[in-house]
Design a protein around this motif. Sequence first.
Motif, PDB file in Angstrom:
ATOM      1  N   THR A  81       0.844  -1.194   0.000  1.00 12.32           N
ATOM      2  CA  THR A  81       0.000   0.000   0.000  1.00 12.32           C
ATOM      3  C   THR A  81       0.886   1.254   0.000  1.00 12.32           C
ATOM      4  N   GLN A  82       0.280   2.411  -0.243  1.00 15.81           N
ATOM      5  CA  GLN A  82       1.027   3.667  -0.248  1.00 15.81           C
ATOM      6  C   GLN A  82       1.650   3.975   1.103  1.00 15.81           C
ATOM      7  N   CYS A  83       1.023   3.490   2.174  1.00 15.75           N
ATOM      8  CA  CYS A  83       1.567   3.745   3.512  1.00 15.75           C
ATOM      9  C   CYS A  83       2.619   2.714   3.910  1.00 15.75           C
ATOM     10  N   GLY A  84       2.930   1.781   3.006  1.00 12.28           N
ATOM     11  CA  GLY A  84       4.009   0.844   3.261  1.00 12.28           C
ATOM     12  C   GLY A  84       3.606  -0.500   3.828  1.00 12.28           C
ATOM     13  N   ARG A  85       2.317  -0.726   4.030  1.00  7.26           N
ATOM     14  CA  ARG A  85       1.867  -2.034   4.533  1.00  7.26           C
ATOM     15  C   ARG A  85       1.851  -3.038   3.388  1.00  7.26           C
ATOM     16  N   SER A  86       2.055  -4.303   3.724  1.00  9.52           N
ATOM     17  CA  SER A  86       2.134  -5.320   2.681  1.00  9.52           C
ATOM     18  C   SER A  86       1.243  -6.508   3.021  1.00  9.52           C
ATOM     19  N   VAL A  87       0.896  -7.265   1.983  1.00  7.51           N
ATOM     20  CA  VAL A  87       0.177  -8.520   2.165  1.00  7.51           C
ATOM     21  C   VAL A  87       0.594  -9.451   1.033  1.00  7.51           C
ATOM     22  N   GLU A  88       0.770 -10.709   1.373  1.00  6.33           N
ATOM     23  CA  GLU A  88       1.149 -11.695   0.372  1.00  6.33           C
ATOM     24  C   GLU A  88      -0.090 -12.141  -0.402  1.00  6.33           C
ATOM     25  N   ILE A  89      -0.016 -12.089  -1.729  1.00  3.55           N
ATOM     26  CA  ILE A  89      -1.142 -12.532  -2.545  1.00  3.55           C
ATOM     27  C   ILE A  89      -0.895 -13.914  -3.136  1.00  3.55           C
ATOM     28  N   ALA A  90       0.372 -14.363  -3.165  1.00  2.34           N
ATOM     29  CA  ALA A  90       0.691 -15.699  -3.672  1.00  2.34           C
ATOM     30  C   ALA A  90       2.133 -16.018  -3.333  1.00  2.34           C
TER      31      ALA A  90
END
Length: 257
Positions: A81-90
Amino acid sequence: MSTTIHPHISHISHIPHIPHIPNDPHQNHLLAALPADELKRLLPHLQLVSMPLGKILCGSDCKSNHVYFPTTLIVSLLSITQCGRSVEIARVGSEGIVGVALFMGGDSMPQLSVVQSAGYAYRLKGQLLIQEFNQVAPVAHLLLRYTQALLTQIGQTAVCNRYHSVEQQLCRWLLLSLDRLPSNELTMTHESIANMLGVRREGVTEAACKLQRAGLIHYYRGHITVLDRPRLETRVCECYKVVKKEYDRLLPDISTM
């Protein structure tokens, strides 16, 4: 290849030593499934590379000139995200390839490709694979089937992150990792797992403690060992089975080849 280490992983106090494990292109399921003549033609161009935890293979919207066929490592595809948060999608391991955008004609993708479990992969110039994709029908069919399986994983991950508990997500994450590793041990902190799942660290710690008390895993200082996979599979949501079934359906079983 970038030497950048992803900040959501680099907080680990040290980058684990990558053990030397004998590597063979056939350890990657896609390479093993290629027609013998096609694999023979590619072999001189495959370069074995070692990659530490956190290495960024391709940044967001950055065109890569290579594709990677993992043998003993796992790569996470992360949305940031623009604020630097991440999430794994695969995630991609020995079943697949990193760099589908090249042969799909898109050149780049908006996600980060980050090494989530250190190990080895075979690197190939993207232009060579594009030539094979455009000129050899069996190669194109294999890569397209893999891409369909990858899209299933991405879609099911979104469903899982929205509707299932942190414990179920953690079980899915562990089982998908085991499917892509040569052992039952992983090196990953609770904070890194939380970043991958897009949840609070405390939620991962609570879920991991439940699994450890039940005797399913052992966790110690960033090292996770799965002790009882059959029971772990009884705790996971249906998302794991949906993804595994699609990979099994679309890709050859190299154990029978």
